[in-house]
Design an enzyme around this catalytic site. Sequence first.
Site, short mmCIF file in Angstrom:
data_model
loop_
_atom_site.label_atom_id
_atom_site.label_comp_id
_atom_site.label_asym_id
_atom_site.label_seq_id
_atom_site.Cartn_x
_atom_site.Cartn_y
_atom_site.Cartn_z
CD GLU A 355 -3.04 -0.59 2.38
OE1 GLU A 355 -4.13 -1.18 2.38
OE2 GLU A 355 -2.68 0.17 3.29
CB CYS A 356 0.65 4.30 0.13
SG CYS A 356 0.85 6.08 -0.13
CB ALA A 357 5.24 3.61 1.81
CG LEU A 359 2.65 1.82 -5.83
CD1 LEU A 359 2.48 0.67 -6.82
CD2 LEU A 359 1.49 2.80 -5.98
CB SER A 447 -3.24 -0.31 -4.64
OG SER A 447 -4.14 0.75 -4.51
#
Length: 470
Positions: A355-357, A359, A447
């Site tokens: 998630e986020c980081a 990704l 994502s």
Amino acid sequence: MVSVPRLVVAAPASGSGKTTVATGLMAAFAARGLDVSPHKVGPDYIDPGYHALAVSGSGRTRPGRNLDAYLCGPERVAPLFLHGAAGCDVAVVEGVMGLYDGAAGLGELASTAHVATLLRAPVVLVVDASAQSRSVAALVHGFASWDPRVRLAGVILNKVGSDRHEELLREALDGSGVPVLGALRRVRAVRAPSRHLGLVPVAERRAEAVAAVAALAEQVRAGCDLDALLALARSAPPLADAPWDPADEVARAARPGPGGDGRAAAGSEERPVVAVAGGPAFTFSYAEHAELLTAAGADVVAFDPVRDERLPPGTRGLVIGGGFPEVFAPDLSANEPLRRAVAALAADGAPLAAECAGLLYLARSLDGAPMCGVLPADARMAERLTLGYREAVAVGDSALAVAGTRVRGHEFHRTAVEPGAGEAPAWGLLGPHARAEGFVRGGVHASYLHVHWAAAPGMAARFTARCAAW
């Protein structure tokens, strides 16, 4: 019926001093030897880190927990609160934004007032009094009378300039019916540093954070009526809800049928090792995720991608949450042995949830620094902040969800990934932000979208089952 002493710390607007007062109050109560349960309204990951540090003064350890009626649904707010606050002496809930500010376009949903009513908790309003005197009474009256379901039970005056200023403020509030429970002077020494996503996390400045929290505790102890605040918390009525139970949630999610996967690892002889990224670069996580993975049958082991050159022994799945890899890009890139290990694990088809980081870490590069190269994408810092709640649907099957699964999530980043989605996207965002987003490649689900697994426990069941089967 469950009785938990509790209060909510709110404000008319962001920047009024909620975090200062809530964190200082948690620390001041903990310094008295009370077992304090810390909570935060909304999706923010950073404040709960300071909360957890604040309550450790009692010698007990409790994670800061989020209460988000948008991500988790209003029906889960009280159960999640009771789960996190079990056995505590008092719970302190820090609000988000202004008291009545909810999810954009959705009225009161996920506002501090909404959560306070769901918890039947008294509210203490923190008012920035730096540029007013008698007008404070009109402001407090307006907030107290706006919604009769919200019990505004006290005011703490923040950024008071002098004894005379405090006297004028107290005189103005004498007839308001809302008692003044504290007055805090302007103190620059205890301000925490901020950057593009808010406060700098505790993990990046532990020594300074400890000193700042201690200073906040002293400021609140000296300026607030702790006995009156504790009595107010104890006046909260019992809650009829049952505490949230991760084992029950996983068991229901693992059943065949809508919303279930039918293949949970719970009860199997071997518990697959699921490595969860931590350390200073990956500080964003909800405590319930690890609890759900454990309930689903996983052996959750933390590792630090900045310092650890190997994955935990026996790793069969990897969870990489949010954080600040852009700040630590040179260190993450320099740890080539671990980058190779992560790439090899992904190439072998193991389940990876990012998630986020996470990704960014799985991309080919981040601001030119080589990353793991698991995804055919490159990441960079962006000029604009992307922030807000999102609705999404799983485009195809993945290690986390079956195609068609609908979730609510949250985006919070000042980076961009090119391309923004792979040939098999992770999600299709719905509504005004509609677009394909993220990547599904083999066992990898990556994502920008942060999803609270308490609202989707099937993700933990499915992911752990995939790890057990790999």
